[in-house]
Design a protein around this motif. Structure first.
Motif, mmCIF file in Angstrom:
data_model
loop_
_atom_site.group_PDB
_atom_site.id
_atom_site.type_symbol
_atom_site.label_atom_id
_atom_site.label_comp_id
_atom_site.label_asym_id
_atom_site.label_seq_id
_atom_site.Cartn_x
_atom_site.Cartn_y
_atom_site.Cartn_z
ATOM 1 N N PRO A 36 0.805 -1.222 0.000
ATOM 2 C CA PRO A 36 0.000 0.000 0.000
ATOM 3 C C PRO A 36 0.839 1.274 0.000
ATOM 4 N N GLU A 37 2.040 1.210 0.578
ATOM 5 C CA GLU A 37 2.884 2.407 0.599
ATOM 6 C C GLU A 37 3.282 2.812 -0.814
ATOM 7 N N VAL A 38 3.611 1.836 -1.648
ATOM 8 C CA VAL A 38 3.991 2.136 -3.024
ATOM 9 C C VAL A 38 2.819 2.780 -3.759
ATOM 10 N N ALA A 39 1.625 2.227 -3.572
ATOM 11 C CA ALA A 39 0.436 2.792 -4.220
ATOM 12 C C ALA A 39 0.180 4.220 -3.728
ATOM 13 N N GLN A 40 0.338 4.424 -2.421
ATOM 14 C CA GLN A 40 0.133 5.760 -1.867
ATOM 15 C C GLN A 40 1.134 6.759 -2.453
ATOM 16 N N LEU A 41 2.392 6.373 -2.502
ATOM 17 C CA LEU A 41 3.419 7.262 -3.044
ATOM 18 C C LEU A 41 3.183 7.539 -4.527
ATOM 19 N N LEU A 42 2.794 6.516 -5.258
ATOM 20 C CA LEU A 42 2.495 6.715 -6.675
ATOM 21 C C LEU A 42 1.354 7.714 -6.848
ATOM 22 N N GLY A 43 0.332 7.569 -6.013
ATOM 23 C CA GLY A 43 -0.790 8.503 -6.081
ATOM 24 C C GLY A 43 -0.357 9.931 -5.789
ATOM 25 N N MET A 44 0.494 10.098 -4.796
ATOM 26 C CA MET A 44 0.961 11.432 -4.430
ATOM 27 C C MET A 44 1.786 12.067 -5.552
ATOM 28 N N VAL A 45 2.696 11.294 -6.132
ATOM 29 C CA VAL A 45 3.560 11.846 -7.187
ATOM 30 C C VAL A 45 2.743 12.106 -8.452
ATOM 31 N N LEU A 46 1.799 11.232 -8.765
ATOM 32 C CA LEU A 46 0.944 11.454 -9.933
ATOM 33 C C LEU A 46 0.108 12.726 -9.760
ATOM 34 N N MET A 47 -0.363 12.965 -8.547
ATOM 35 C CA MET A 47 -1.086 14.210 -8.279
ATOM 36 C C MET A 47 -0.184 15.408 -8.519
ATOM 37 N N HIS A 72 -5.231 6.577 3.956
ATOM 38 C CA HIS A 72 -5.461 6.220 2.555
ATOM 39 C C HIS A 72 -6.821 6.736 2.084
ATOM 40 N N HIS A 73 -7.830 6.618 2.920
ATOM 41 C CA HIS A 73 -9.170 7.082 2.541
ATOM 42 C C HIS A 73 -9.197 8.613 2.454
ATOM 43 N N ASN A 74 -8.473 9.270 3.355
ATOM 44 C CA ASN A 74 -8.392 10.727 3.308
ATOM 45 C C ASN A 74 -7.702 11.178 2.021
ATOM 46 N N ASN A 75 -6.584 10.516 1.678
ATOM 47 C CA ASN A 75 -5.872 10.862 0.448
ATOM 48 C C ASN A 75 -6.739 10.618 -0.785
ATOM 49 N N LEU A 76 -7.475 9.520 -0.760
ATOM 50 C CA LEU A 76 -8.379 9.224 -1.869
ATOM 51 C C LEU A 76 -9.431 10.319 -1.999
ATOM 52 N N GLY A 77 -9.975 10.735 -0.863
ATOM 53 C CA GLY A 77 -10.968 11.805 -0.886
ATOM 54 C C GLY A 77 -10.410 13.079 -1.484
ATOM 55 N N THR A 78 -9.173 13.410 -1.143
ATOM 56 C CA THR A 78 -8.551 14.627 -1.652
ATOM 57 C C THR A 78 -8.383 14.574 -3.167
#
Length: 261
Positions: A36-47, A72-78
């Motif tokens: 999940p950390e990799v997915a989270q980081l990918l989401g952040m950098v893609l944003m 993760h849910h908060n980041n998804l919401g953002t």
């Protein structure tokens, strides 16, 4: 404690090497597809790279891989809020505050999602909880002010802004919003004008013009706006922009320009 991957990714992002960061993270994801950390980081950098749709996919993946993690849910919401998928954003923020009721930022995000959906009552409940948890955070104060105003409680919104600015005199964003709101209230216009001037004096002085002062020199004026069709500024500027004094370079009062800072 941040992982080595997290620190390395943040270093790449801060250095502006987004392509390198994305390449490295995608390699990690191929090797560890359920991290999940990799997915989270990918989401952040893609944003950060402006790839909002792809960022939403990765944030959704992180939330599915680690559903008990409110972050993760908060980041998804953002990300969903940025993508204007407001109902989905509200659902994601709702999961975040259910998992961690003390997460002020998620309550604020939930309020903003409800405001976008014109659910004023729900937005006010969420923004009230956010400001209870973090009463000094400027963006949360602004969110609650918006919810109060939408609910017709302008006096409370104005009082909240006044109190916040009094406690945080260096919060220029809040000061600016307060001054803007004062233009439409019943405040003494002399006092409002004085407050605007005092605010201007506290701001950094602009750089002097590059060209020498010459009253006879034609002015070249650039207009930058994301909404000259719907915003009141377009109404006030239209007569000037239609003036016969301008050159042929300006063909329409509706000039839409975009800039990324």
């Amino acid at each position: 404690m941040a992982s080595e991957l997290w620190n390395r990714t943040m270093s790449e992002v801060q250095a502006g090497r987004l392509t390198a960061a994305l390449s490295s993270l995608r390699t990690h994801q191929r090797m560890k597809p359920r991290d999940p950390e990799v997915a989270q980081l990918l989401g952040m950098v893609l944003m950060r790279a402006g790839e909002v749709a792809q960022a939403a996919v990765q944030m959704q993946r992180a939330a599915e891989l680690e559903p008990s993690n409110a972050v993760h849910h908060n980041n998804l919401g953002t990300v969903l809020l940025t993508a204007k998928r407001h109902a989905e954003a509200a659902a994601a923020y709702g999961r975040a505050v259910t998992l961690t009721p003390s997460m002020a930022g998620a309550w604020m995000g939930l309020a903003n999602a409800h405001l976008a959906l014109e659910r004023t009552a729900e937005a006010l409940v969420a923004s009230t909880r956010a400001i209870e948890l973090s009463p000094a955070e400027s963006r949360i104060v602004m969110c609650h002010v918006e919810a109060l105003t939408r609910a017709g409680r302008e006096a409370e919104a104005h009082a909240l802004l006044l109190a916040h600015v009094h406690r945080h005199p260096h919060d220029t964003d809040a000061q600016s919003v307060l001054l803007f709101a004062s233009n439409y209230g019943l405040d003494d216009p002399v006092a409002v004008t004085a407050a605007h001037r005092a605010f201007g004096e506290r701001l950094p002085r602009p750089e002097p013009p590059a060209a020498p002062f010459d009253p006879a020199r034609p002015l070249r004026i650039g207009i930058l706006s994301c909404d000259l069709r719907g915003h009141s500024v377009g109404f006030f500027a239209e007569s000037f922009m239609r003036s016969e004094e301008h050159t042929s370079e300006l063909q329409s009062p509706y000039v839409i320009s975009y800039a990324v800072f």
